[in-house]
Scaffold this motif. Structure first.
Motif, PDB file in Angstrom:
ATOM      1  N   GLU A 138       0.804  -1.218   0.000  1.00 47.99           N
ATOM      2  CA  GLU A 138       0.000   0.000   0.000  1.00 47.99           C
ATOM      3  C   GLU A 138       0.842   1.277   0.000  1.00 47.99           C
ATOM      4  OE1 GLU A 138      -4.219   1.139   2.118  1.00 47.99           O
ATOM      5  OE2 GLU A 138      -2.744   0.007   3.250  1.00 47.99           O
ATOM      6  N   GLU A 139       1.943   1.307   0.772  1.00 42.79           N
ATOM      7  CA  GLU A 139       2.738   2.530   0.854  1.00 42.79           C
ATOM      8  C   GLU A 139       3.631   2.741  -0.370  1.00 42.79           C
ATOM      9  OE1 GLU A 139       4.823  -0.815   2.826  1.00 42.79           O
ATOM     10  OE2 GLU A 139       2.968   0.179   3.418  1.00 42.79           O
ATOM     11  N   LEU A 140       3.873   1.694  -1.167  1.00 46.22           N
ATOM     12  CA  LEU A 140       4.733   1.824  -2.347  1.00 46.22           C
ATOM     13  C   LEU A 140       3.962   2.047  -3.644  1.00 46.22           C
ATOM     14  CD1 LEU A 140       7.317  -0.992  -1.588  1.00 46.22           C
ATOM     15  CD2 LEU A 140       7.670   1.457  -1.385  1.00 46.22           C
ATOM     16  N   GLY A 141       2.737   1.503  -3.701  1.00 46.81           N
ATOM     17  CA  GLY A 141       1.982   1.621  -4.952  1.00 46.81           C
ATOM     18  C   GLY A 141       0.495   1.612  -4.703  1.00 46.81           C
ATOM     19  N   LYS A 142      -0.223   1.995  -5.755  1.00 37.63           N
ATOM     20  CA  LYS A 142      -1.687   1.967  -5.639  1.00 37.63           C
ATOM     21  C   LYS A 142      -2.241   0.977  -6.649  1.00 37.63           C
ATOM     22  CE  LYS A 142      -2.759   6.060  -8.515  1.00 37.63           C
ATOM     23  NZ  LYS A 142      -2.880   5.465  -9.773  1.00 37.63           N
ATOM     24  N   VAL A 143      -3.349   0.340  -6.285  1.00 34.91           N
ATOM     25  CA  VAL A 143      -3.958  -0.680  -7.134  1.00 34.91           C
ATOM     26  C   VAL A 143      -4.637   0.005  -8.312  1.00 34.91           C
ATOM     27  CG1 VAL A 143      -5.667  -2.526  -7.229  1.00 34.91           C
ATOM     28  CG2 VAL A 143      -4.292  -2.221  -5.180  1.00 34.91           C
ATOM     29  N   GLU A 144      -4.239  -0.395  -9.522  1.00 37.32           N
ATOM     30  CA  GLU A 144      -4.856   0.140 -10.739  1.00 37.32           C
ATOM     31  C   GLU A 144      -6.067  -0.686 -11.132  1.00 37.32           C
ATOM     32  OE1 GLU A 144      -2.307   0.417 -14.125  1.00 37.32           O
ATOM     33  OE2 GLU A 144      -1.754   2.460 -13.643  1.00 37.32           O
ATOM     34  N   GLN A 145      -5.946  -2.001 -10.953  1.00 42.17           N
ATOM     35  CA  GLN A 145      -7.057  -2.887 -11.295  1.00 42.17           C
ATOM     36  C   GLN A 145      -7.172  -3.930 -10.199  1.00 42.17           C
ATOM     37  OE1 GLN A 145      -6.979  -4.773 -15.220  1.00 42.17           O
ATOM     38  NE2 GLN A 145      -7.868  -6.586 -14.290  1.00 42.17           N
ATOM     39  N   MET A 146      -8.343  -4.040  -9.622  1.00 38.81           N
ATOM     40  CA  MET A 146      -8.592  -5.030  -8.578  1.00 38.81           C
ATOM     41  C   MET A 146      -8.533  -6.432  -9.179  1.00 38.81           C
ATOM     42  SD  MET A 146      -8.806  -3.394  -5.825  1.00 38.81           S
ATOM     43  CE  MET A 146      -9.548  -4.433  -4.606  1.00 38.81           C
ATOM     44  N   PRO A 147      -8.371  -7.469  -8.344  1.00 38.98           N
ATOM     45  CA  PRO A 147      -8.287  -8.841  -8.875  1.00 38.98           C
ATOM     46  C   PRO A 147      -9.489  -9.183  -9.763  1.00 38.98           C
ATOM     47  CG  PRO A 147      -7.728  -8.826  -6.558  1.00 38.98           C
ATOM     48  CD  PRO A 147      -8.187  -7.447  -6.890  1.00 38.98           C
ATOM     49  N   LYS A 148      -9.172  -9.721 -10.948  1.00 40.45           N
ATOM     50  CA  LYS A 148     -10.211 -10.011 -11.935  1.00 40.45           C
ATOM     51  C   LYS A 148      -9.834 -11.297 -12.671  1.00 40.45           C
ATOM     52  CE  LYS A 148     -11.263  -7.837 -16.176  1.00 40.45           C
ATOM     53  NZ  LYS A 148     -11.245  -6.617 -16.938  1.00 40.45           N
ATOM     54  N   MET A 149     -10.781 -12.206 -12.815  1.00 40.28           N
ATOM     55  CA  MET A 149     -10.531 -13.468 -13.517  1.00 40.28           C
ATOM     56  C   MET A 149     -10.495 -13.254 -15.026  1.00 40.28           C
ATOM     57  SD  MET A 149      -9.927 -16.214 -11.818  1.00 40.28           S
ATOM     58  CE  MET A 149     -10.260 -17.562 -12.916  1.00 40.28           C
ATOM     59  N   GLU A 150      -9.475 -13.825 -15.660  1.00 37.94           N
ATOM     60  CA  GLU A 150      -9.368 -13.834 -17.118  1.00 37.94           C
ATOM     61  C   GLU A 150      -8.896 -15.224 -17.512  1.00 37.94           C
ATOM     62  OE1 GLU A 150      -6.841 -10.651 -18.419  1.00 37.94           O
ATOM     63  OE2 GLU A 150      -8.110  -9.128 -17.505  1.00 37.94           O
ATOM     64  N   GLY A 151      -9.810 -16.069 -17.877  1.00 40.30           N
ATOM     65  CA  GLY A 151      -9.460 -17.441 -18.224  1.00 40.30           C
ATOM     66  C   GLY A 151      -9.043 -18.205 -16.981  1.00 40.30           C
ATOM     67  N   LYS A 152      -7.816 -18.755 -16.982  1.00 38.31           N
ATOM     68  CA  LYS A 152      -7.295 -19.508 -15.830  1.00 38.31           C
ATOM     69  C   LYS A 152      -6.464 -18.628 -14.903  1.00 38.31           C
ATOM     70  CE  LYS A 152      -7.015 -23.982 -18.108  1.00 38.31           C
ATOM     71  NZ  LYS A 152      -6.127 -25.098 -18.439  1.00 38.31           N
ATOM     72  N   ARG A 153      -6.455 -17.323 -15.142  1.00 33.77           N
ATOM     73  CA  ARG A 153      -5.656 -16.395 -14.338  1.00 33.77           C
ATOM     74  C   ARG A 153      -6.543 -15.397 -13.615  1.00 33.77           C
ATOM     75  NH1 ARG A 153      -0.669 -13.883 -17.688  1.00 33.77           N
ATOM     76  NH2 ARG A 153       0.587 -15.754 -17.885  1.00 33.77           N
ATOM     77  N   MET A 154      -6.100 -14.982 -12.438  1.00 37.72           N
ATOM     78  CA  MET A 154      -6.730 -13.874 -11.742  1.00 37.72           C
ATOM     79  C   MET A 154      -5.658 -12.778 -11.670  1.00 37.72           C
ATOM     80  SD  MET A 154      -8.553 -13.670  -8.024  1.00 37.72           S
ATOM     81  CE  MET A 154      -9.927 -14.657  -8.507  1.00 37.72           C
ATOM     82  N   ASN A 155      -5.883 -11.681 -12.384  1.00 33.53           N
ATOM     83  CA  ASN A 155      -4.885 -10.605 -12.523  1.00 33.53           C
ATOM     84  C   ASN A 155      -5.194  -9.423 -11.617  1.00 33.53           C
ATOM     85  OD1 ASN A 155      -3.536 -11.916 -14.650  1.00 33.53           O
ATOM     86  ND2 ASN A 155      -5.008 -11.104 -16.113  1.00 33.53           N
ATOM     87  N   MET A 156      -4.116  -8.730 -11.232  1.00 39.05           N
ATOM     88  CA  MET A 156      -4.242  -7.475 -10.500  1.00 39.05           C
ATOM     89  C   MET A 156      -3.046  -6.599 -10.893  1.00 39.05           C
ATOM     90  SD  MET A 156      -4.399  -6.731  -6.413  1.00 39.05           S
ATOM     91  CE  MET A 156      -2.732  -7.194  -6.073  1.00 39.05           C
ATOM     92  N   PHE A 157      -3.296  -5.313 -11.155  1.00 40.67           N
ATOM     93  CA  PHE A 157      -2.230  -4.390 -11.529  1.00 40.67           C
ATOM     94  C   PHE A 157      -2.000  -3.378 -10.413  1.00 40.67           C
ATOM     95  CE2 PHE A 157      -3.535  -5.952 -15.646  1.00 40.67           C
ATOM     96  CZ  PHE A 157      -2.331  -6.071 -16.306  1.00 40.67           C
ATOM     97  N   ILE A 158      -0.718  -3.128 -10.115  1.00 36.77           N
ATOM     98  CA  ILE A 158      -0.339  -2.125  -9.113  1.00 36.77           C
ATOM     99  C   ILE A 158       0.655  -1.171  -9.757  1.00 36.77           C
ATOM    100  CG2 ILE A 158       0.729  -1.729  -6.866  1.00 36.77           C
ATOM    101  CD1 ILE A 158      -0.105  -4.557  -6.081  1.00 36.77           C
ATOM    102  N   ALA A 159       0.365   0.132  -9.681  1.00 36.87           N
ATOM    103  CA  ALA A 159       1.256   1.162 -10.241  1.00 36.87           C
ATOM    104  C   ALA A 159       2.039   1.801  -9.109  1.00 36.87           C
ATOM    105  CB  ALA A 159       0.440   2.213 -10.965  1.00 36.87           C
ATOM    106  N   PRO A 160       3.303   2.154  -9.344  1.00 38.24           N
ATOM    107  CA  PRO A 160       4.089   2.805  -8.283  1.00 38.24           C
ATOM    108  C   PRO A 160       3.575   4.190  -7.970  1.00 38.24           C
ATOM    109  CG  PRO A 160       5.292   2.842 -10.369  1.00 38.24           C
ATOM    110  CD  PRO A 160       4.047   2.031 -10.589  1.00 38.24           C
ATOM    111  N   LYS A 161       3.690   4.601  -6.718  1.00 34.71           N
ATOM    112  CA  LYS A 161       3.290   5.952  -6.324  1.00 34.71           C
ATOM    113  C   LYS A 161       4.377   6.915  -6.739  1.00 34.71           C
ATOM    114  CE  LYS A 161       0.175   5.089  -2.486  1.00 34.71           C
ATOM    115  NZ  LYS A 161      -0.054   5.192  -1.052  1.00 34.71           N
ATOM    116  N   LYS A 162       3.975   8.121  -7.145  1.00 34.55           N
ATOM    117  CA  LYS A 162       4.950   9.148  -7.544  1.00 34.55           C
ATOM    118  C   LYS A 162       5.694   9.647  -6.315  1.00 34.55           C
ATOM    119  CE  LYS A 162       3.454   9.574 -11.874  1.00 34.55           C
ATOM    120  NZ  LYS A 162       3.100   8.220 -12.193  1.00 34.55           N
ATOM    121  N   LYS A 163       6.984   9.938  -6.520  1.00 35.21           N
ATOM    122  CA  LYS A 163       7.808  10.416  -5.402  1.00 35.21           C
ATOM    123  C   LYS A 163       7.666  11.898  -5.235  1.00 35.21           C
ATOM    124  CE  LYS A 163      11.074   6.698  -5.931  1.00 35.21           C
ATOM    125  NZ  LYS A 163      12.336   6.261  -6.453  1.00 35.21           N
TER     126      LYS A 163
END
Length: 163
Positions: A138-163
């Motif tokens: 949480e302190e290093l990055g923010k979630v861009e996309q919450m966990p989401k199923m795509e086929g056999k994968r559950m993906n989540m994207f986290i982007a770094p926070k700006k300094k």
């Protein structure tokens, strides 16, 4: 440009030339006298606007500007971390440290849980694992996309926070 200008009269502008409405042939003669080109800037104006300039130098500087802008543009790097639905605590901590390193370097993080065969019944454990990772980072990055199923994968994207 130069002889390809079809208008009879043009509004002449340029360096060392006062703005005036002039016959195209006279404007072309002035441009040749200054060893430059006559370039039509806005053909839809009444009369069309033409500028006396060194066209090759203009094109060169424009390409140079575009190249500099392209060099300044930042490239987005995406790093991936793969989990299984039943990932152990030690393995999770090991991968979390890698995720921290990736976010500190400024890369985006794609964390995913891969479900093989019958492990697809543990979707809820996979989602809990990804949400736990998001909370730990949480302190290093923010979630861009919450966990989401795509086929056999559950993906989540986290982007770094700006300094």
């Amino acid at each position: 440009m130069n002889q390809k200008i079809r208008a009879r009269k043009v509004r002449l502008v340029g360096e060392g030339v006062e703005p005036q409405i002039i016959d195209t042939r006279d404007a072309l003669a002035k441009a040749q006298e200054m060893e430059m080109d006559l370039v039509e800037i806005s053909p839809n104006a009444d009369p069309p606007v033409a500028k006396i300039m060194d066209y090759k130098k203009f094109v060169y500087e424009q390409k140079k500007r575009e190249k500099a802008m392209k060099a300044n543009a930042s490239k987005v790097v995406i790093k991936e971390i793969r989990f299984g639905p039943n990932t152990d605590d030690h393995d999770y901590e090991f991968k979390r440290k890698h995720a921290e390193k990736f976010l500190k370097e400024g890369a985006k993080l794609k964390a995913y849980v891969f479900f093989k065969g019958r492990s697809i019944i543990y979707k809820d454990q996979g989602e809990i694992l990804l949400l736990r990772l998001a909370q730990d980072l949480e302190e290093l990055g923010k979630v861009e996309q919450m966990p989401k199923m795509e086929g056999k994968r559950m993906n989540m994207f986290i982007a770094p926070k700006k300094k």
